[in-house]
Design an enzyme around this catalytic site. Structure first.
Site, PDB file in Angstrom:
ATOM      1  N   GLU A 197      -2.493   3.533   0.647  1.00  0.00           N
ATOM      2  CA  GLU A 197      -2.896   4.751   1.367  1.00  0.00           C
ATOM      3  C   GLU A 197      -3.117   5.963   0.473  1.00  0.00           C
ATOM      4  O   GLU A 197      -3.951   6.819   0.787  1.00  0.00           O
ATOM      5  CB  GLU A 197      -1.848   5.081   2.440  1.00  0.00           C
ATOM      6  CG  GLU A 197      -1.852   4.127   3.631  1.00  0.00           C
ATOM      7  CD  GLU A 197      -1.118   2.828   3.361  1.00  0.00           C
ATOM      8  OE1 GLU A 197      -1.175   1.938   4.216  1.00  0.00           O
ATOM      9  OE2 GLU A 197      -0.490   2.697   2.276  1.00  0.00           O
TER      10      GLU A 197
ATOM     11  N   GLY B 164      -1.951  -1.293   7.818  1.00  0.00           N
ATOM     12  CA  GLY B 164      -1.561  -1.721   9.158  1.00  0.00           C
ATOM     13  C   GLY B 164      -1.262  -3.203   9.252  1.00  0.00           C
ATOM     14  O   GLY B 164      -0.511  -3.634  10.137  1.00  0.00           O
TER      15      GLY B 164
ATOM     16  N   GLY C  72      -6.045  -0.504   9.366  1.00  0.00           N
ATOM     17  CA  GLY C  72      -6.592   0.135  10.554  1.00  0.00           C
ATOM     18  C   GLY C  72      -8.075   0.398  10.425  1.00  0.00           C
ATOM     19  O   GLY C  72      -8.695   0.090   9.405  1.00  0.00           O
TER      20      GLY C  72
ATOM     21  N   ASP D 145       2.427   4.367   5.804  1.00  0.00           N
ATOM     22  CA  ASP D 145       2.919   4.517   7.169  1.00  0.00           C
ATOM     23  C   ASP D 145       3.286   3.146   7.739  1.00  0.00           C
ATOM     24  O   ASP D 145       3.659   2.257   6.993  1.00  0.00           O
ATOM     25  CB  ASP D 145       1.906   5.285   8.030  1.00  0.00           C
ATOM     26  CG  ASP D 145       0.616   4.516   8.266  1.00  0.00           C
ATOM     27  OD1 ASP D 145       0.254   3.658   7.425  1.00  0.00           O
ATOM     28  OD2 ASP D 145      -0.047   4.765   9.294  1.00  0.00           O
TER      29      ASP D 145
END
Length: 348
Positions: free
Chosen positions: A137, A114, A66, A145
Site C-alpha cells: 500500500e 485485500g 481491492g 489495512d
C-alpha cells in the site's frame, strides 16, 4: 446474466467460497464483500457446514486486493463509496478472525492487500510454491489495512516493519515465518486437499479428523525463503519509530539487501511511510484486531483525502507511468500535524 462474483456451495460439511473474478485476479468489490459476509453469517448458524474453504478462481491468484480504480475515482471526486467499502471489508476481516468454525484459506498465487484480509485472518492458511504475498500500500499512497497493521506488528522481530515499508512480495516460507500463513502444500495437491476436507471434517462429537488434521496431512516443508537469513540486518535497521533513521541505517548497512531495501522504500509515498510505521507500532500495543481495524479505518478515511492516494493509483494503475509525484516529495517535509490528524479519532 453476468457470472456470480463469489461462488458458494456446501459439499459434505465443507462450505466453499470461491472468489470468481479471475480476469481481475479476483480483486474485491463491494458486492463480493457483501456475499462473503452474508454467507459466512448464514453458515455459522447451520450444522450443515462444519468448516469453510476460501479460494480463488483461475490460476493467477487468490486475490489481488481491492478495486483501485473505484478508489481513485473517489479520491479524485471527493466520493464516499470507498468509505462504505472499507467499513464492510474490515468487518469481514473481523468476522473471519472470530469465526466459530475452522476457516481454511488457499493463499495460492498472488495474495495482495485485500487478499491478505480475506485469508490471513483464517484459522488455517495454506501457501504453495506459487504464493506471492504482499502489503504494497505505501507504493500507492495508502497504508497496510485489512488488519495488516495488526498482523505485521506480530511478525517476529522487525520483519513486519520491513514488509510494511518496502511493500515487497514474499513466498511461502517467508509468509509462514512472518505469521501470515501456516502450512505449505504443493499447488498440484490443492484439489485433493479440498476433496479431503469435504469428506474428512466430522460432525461435532463424531470420530474422524478435523480440518486442522486434514490440512496437516498434506503439509510438507516449503522451499527455503529469504527472510530467515536476513533477520540480522532487518532487526537491527528497522527499530524505532522514525522512518528517516530507518532509511539511514539501511543505506549505511554493509548488507546489499539492506541497501536495496533503502532504495525501494525511497520510492514510496513519504506520507504513507510515516503513517504505516506509526500504525504498525501502535497496533503492537493494542488488545485485539478490532481496535487495529478501527485505527485503520480512520487512516483510510484520512488518506483518501490527501493527494498521494489518487497520485499513487494514477501512476501504478491508470497511466502506468510508475512515476508518482508525491506531495510532499520528501520525508523531511511530511507535516507532523497532518500525521497526527490522520490518527485522531473523530469527535463523538
Amino acid at each position: 446474466m453476468s457470472e456470480q462474483s463469489v461462488l458458494t456451495g456446501i459439499t459434505g460439511g465443507l462450505g466453499r467460497l470461491t472468489l470468481n473474478r479471475p480476469g481481475a485476479i479476483n480483486a474485491l468489490t463491494a458486492e463480493m464483500v457483501g456475499i462473503l459476509r452474508r454467507t459466512l453469517a448464514d453458515w455459522s448458524e447451520t450444522d450443515r457446514v462444519r468448516a469453510v474453504l476460501i479460494s480463488g478462481a483461475g490460476s493467477r491468484g487468490l486475490c489481488a486486493g481491492g478495486d483501485l480504480r473505484a478508489m481513485h475515482a473517489d479520491a479524485v471526486s471527493g466520493g464516499t463509496g470507498s468509505l462504505d467499502f472499507w467499513a464492510e471489508e474490515y468487518r469481514l476481516n473481523a468476522d473471519l478472525a472470530e469465526y466459530p468454525k475452522p476457516v481454511v484459506a488457499f493463499m495460492d498465487g498472488l495474495v495482495m492487500g485485500g487478499g491478505i484480509g480475506v485469508s490471513a485472518h483464517a484459522s488455517l492458511r495454506v501457501v504453495t510454491e506459487r504464493s506471492r504475498l504482499a502489503m504494497p500500500e505505501v507504493g500507492i499512497g495508502f497504508h497496510p489495512d485489512v488488519g495488516g497493521s495488526w498482523l505485521l506488528a506480530r511478525a517476529p522481530g522487525e520483519i513486519g516493519t520491513h514488509l510494511a515499508l518496502t511493500g515487497g512480495a514474499i513466498g511461502a516460507a517467508d509468509a509462514i515465518l512472518a505469521g501470515l500463513a501456516d502450512v505449505f502444500v504443493p499447488s498440484h495437491r490443492l484439489g485433493e486437499l479440498a476433496e479431503a476436507l469435504c469428506s474428512g471434517v466430522p460432525e461435532r462429537g463424531a470420530p474422524g479428523a478435523g480440518a486442522a488434521e486434514v490440512v496437516g496431512a498434506f503439509a510438507v516443508s516449503p522451499p527455503p525463503g529469504d527472510l530467515a537469513d536476513a533477520r540480522g540486518w532487518i532487526d537491527e535497521c528497522y527499530t524505532g519509530g522514525d522512518v528517516t533513521a530507518i532509511l539511514d541505517r539501511l543505506a549505511s548497512s554493509p548488507s546489499a539487501a539492506a541497501q536495496a531495501a533503502a532504495k525501494e522504500i525511497a520510492t514510496k509515498s513519504p506520507t504513507s511511510l510515516v503513517v504505516a510505521l506509526r500504525s504498525v507500532r501502535a497496533a503492537a500495543g493494542m488488545a485485539g484486531l478490532r481496535e487495529a481495524l478501527d485505527q485503520e479505518y480512520r487512516l483510510s478515511a484520512a488518506l483518501l483525502r490527501l493527494p498521494d492516494l489518487a497520485e499513487g493509483i494514477r501512476a501504478q494503475i491508470i497511466d502506468k507511468d510508475r512515476r508518482p509525484r508525491w506531495q510532499p516529495p520528501t520525508l523531511a517535509e511530511v507535516s507532523p500535524t497532518v500525521i497526527d490528524a490522520c490518527f485522531t479519532p473523530p469527535p463523538h
